[in-house]
Scaffold this motif. Structure first.
Motif, mmCIF file in Angstrom:
data_model
loop_
_atom_site.group_PDB
_atom_site.id
_atom_site.type_symbol
_atom_site.label_atom_id
_atom_site.label_comp_id
_atom_site.label_asym_id
_atom_site.label_seq_id
_atom_site.Cartn_x
_atom_site.Cartn_y
_atom_site.Cartn_z
ATOM 1 N N ASN A 3 0.794 -1.179 0.002
ATOM 2 C CA ASN A 3 -0.105 0.041 0.039
ATOM 3 C C ASN A 3 0.845 1.223 0.075
ATOM 4 N N CYS A 4 0.252 2.397 -0.050
ATOM 5 C CA CYS A 4 1.083 3.752 -0.083
ATOM 6 C C CYS A 4 2.203 3.885 1.264
ATOM 7 N N ARG A 5 1.728 3.345 2.156
ATOM 8 C CA ARG A 5 2.501 3.567 3.374
ATOM 9 C C ARG A 5 3.709 2.828 3.417
ATOM 10 N N SER A 6 3.976 1.481 2.743
ATOM 11 C CA SER A 6 4.932 0.841 2.517
ATOM 12 C C SER A 6 5.971 1.133 1.586
ATOM 13 N N ALA A 45 -3.109 9.399 2.378
ATOM 14 C CA ALA A 45 -4.230 9.135 3.305
ATOM 15 C C ALA A 45 -5.008 7.946 2.948
ATOM 16 N N ARG A 46 -4.774 7.407 1.811
ATOM 17 C CA ARG A 46 -5.392 5.771 1.302
ATOM 18 C C ARG A 46 -4.601 4.739 2.005
ATOM 19 N N GLU A 47 -4.953 4.306 3.157
ATOM 20 C CA GLU A 47 -4.135 3.078 3.525
ATOM 21 C C GLU A 47 -4.869 1.847 2.929
ATOM 22 N N ASP A 48 -6.012 1.798 2.593
ATOM 23 C CA ASP A 48 -6.775 0.806 2.099
ATOM 24 C C ASP A 48 -6.387 0.593 0.749
ATOM 25 N N PHE A 49 -5.805 1.214 -0.098
ATOM 26 C CA PHE A 49 -5.251 1.147 -1.612
ATOM 27 C C PHE A 49 -4.117 0.464 -1.554
ATOM 28 N N GLU A 50 -4.404 -0.782 -2.068
ATOM 29 C CA GLU A 50 -3.255 -1.953 -2.341
ATOM 30 C C GLU A 50 -3.027 -2.104 -3.839
ATOM 31 N N PHE A 51 -1.856 -2.487 -4.201
ATOM 32 C CA PHE A 51 -1.216 -2.748 -5.295
ATOM 33 C C PHE A 51 -0.264 -3.822 -5.289
ATOM 34 N N ARG A 53 2.833 -4.570 -7.049
ATOM 35 C CA ARG A 53 4.216 -4.522 -7.171
ATOM 36 C C ARG A 53 4.710 -2.991 -6.985
ATOM 37 N N GLU A 54 5.666 -2.704 -6.556
ATOM 38 C CA GLU A 54 6.306 -1.403 -6.157
ATOM 39 C C GLU A 54 6.346 -0.710 -7.353
ATOM 40 N N GLU A 55 6.668 -1.136 -8.551
ATOM 41 C CA GLU A 55 6.629 -0.288 -9.932
ATOM 42 C C GLU A 55 5.276 -0.065 -10.349
ATOM 43 N N ASP A 56 4.193 -0.349 -9.652
ATOM 44 C CA ASP A 56 2.781 -0.010 -10.122
ATOM 45 C C ASP A 56 2.767 1.527 -9.155
ATOM 46 N N PHE A 57 3.413 1.776 -8.510
ATOM 47 C CA PHE A 57 2.982 3.241 -7.662
ATOM 48 C C PHE A 57 3.022 4.345 -8.644
ATOM 49 N N PRO A 58 3.879 4.566 -9.341
ATOM 50 C CA PRO A 58 3.875 5.844 -10.336
ATOM 51 C C PRO A 58 2.649 5.879 -10.926
ATOM 52 N N LEU A 59 2.119 4.561 -11.592
ATOM 53 C CA LEU A 59 0.915 4.662 -12.376
ATOM 54 C C LEU A 59 -0.137 4.897 -11.214
ATOM 55 N N VAL A 60 -0.105 4.533 -10.123
ATOM 56 C CA VAL A 60 -1.121 4.925 -9.064
ATOM 57 C C VAL A 60 -1.000 6.379 -8.944
ATOM 58 N N CYS A 61 -0.002 6.940 -8.643
ATOM 59 C CA CYS A 61 0.256 8.355 -8.440
ATOM 60 C C CYS A 61 -0.343 9.151 -9.810
ATOM 61 N N PHE A 62 -0.247 8.757 -11.020
ATOM 62 C CA PHE A 62 -0.815 9.353 -12.309
ATOM 63 C C PHE A 62 -2.404 9.189 -12.244
ATOM 64 N N GLY A 63 -2.779 8.172 -11.842
ATOM 65 C CA GLY A 63 -4.162 8.050 -11.622
ATOM 66 C C GLY A 63 -4.917 9.039 -10.571
#
Length: 153
Positions: A3-6, A45-51, A53-63
Motif C-alpha cells: 500500500n502507499c504507506r509501505s 491518506a489511502r491506507e486501504d489502496f493496495e497494489f 508491485r512497487e513499480e505500480d506506484f507511479p501509475l497509481v500516482c498518475f491515476g
C-alpha cells in the motif's frame, strides 16, 4: 500486498518529481506545487489502496493526479470571473416596445386594486413614495420622521 504507506521514501521523491512534470505540462502553471502536494496527500491518506508491485506506484500516482487535476479545473472554473467592462452602458429605465403597453395596463391595474383594497391614508403614502425624490424627502423631514415613514411604508 503493498500500500502507499509501505513505499520507500526515495520512490515518493521520484513520484513528486514526476508529478511536478506532469502538472507543468497541463494548463495552470501557478498551482503546480499545490497540485503535487494535494495528490501526495490523497495517496498518503489511502491506507486501504493496495497494489501488487512497487513499480505500480507511479501509475497509481498518475491515476490520482488525473483526478486531482480535474478537481482543480472544476474549482478554477467555479471561481473564475471576467473583468468588469467599465465602458458598458448602464441599464435603461425607459421601457420600449410592446412591454410599454403591458406595463401601463399592469400599473393601472395595480393602482385600481391598491385604491380599492387599502385605506385612503395607506394608499396615499404608497403613491407619494412612488413619485418621491428622496433627496427632497431627506431634507424635508427629521431622521425620526423618515424612520416612521419607512416603517409605515
Amino acid at each position: 500486498m503493498l500500500n502507499c504507506r509501505s513505499i520507500p521514501h526515495d520512490r515518493w521523491e521520484q513520484a513528486r518529481a514526476a508529478l511536478k512534470f506532469y502538472f507543468l505540462q497541463r494548463a495552470f502553471v501557478d498551482d503546480v506545487e499545490d497540485l503535487v502536494q494535494e495528490t501526495l496527500k490523497v495517496l498518503w491518506a489511502r491506507e486501504d489502496f493496495e497494489f501488487d508491485r512497487e513499480e505500480d506506484f507511479p501509475l497509481v500516482c498518475f491515476g490520482f493526479a488525473r483526478l486531482v487535476l480535474m478537481n482543480g479545473w472544476r474549482q478554477r472554473r467555479k471561481h473564475d470571473a471576467e473583468e468588469l467592462n467599465v465602458s458598458m452602458a448602464s441599464p435603461s429605465t425607459v421601457i420600449h416596445g410592446w412591454q410599454a403597453i403591458e406595463s401601463a395596463v399592469y400599473l393601472a391595474e395595480v393602482e385600481r386594486i391598491g385604491a380599492a383594497a387599502l385605506s385612503h391614508h395607506d394608499w396615499e403614502i404608497i403613491r407619494s413614495a412612488a413619485s418621491m425624490d428622496y433627496g427632497e424627502f431627506g431634507a424635508q423631514y427629521s431622521p425620526e420622521e423618515r424612520g416612521k415613514f419607512r416603517v409605515h411604508l
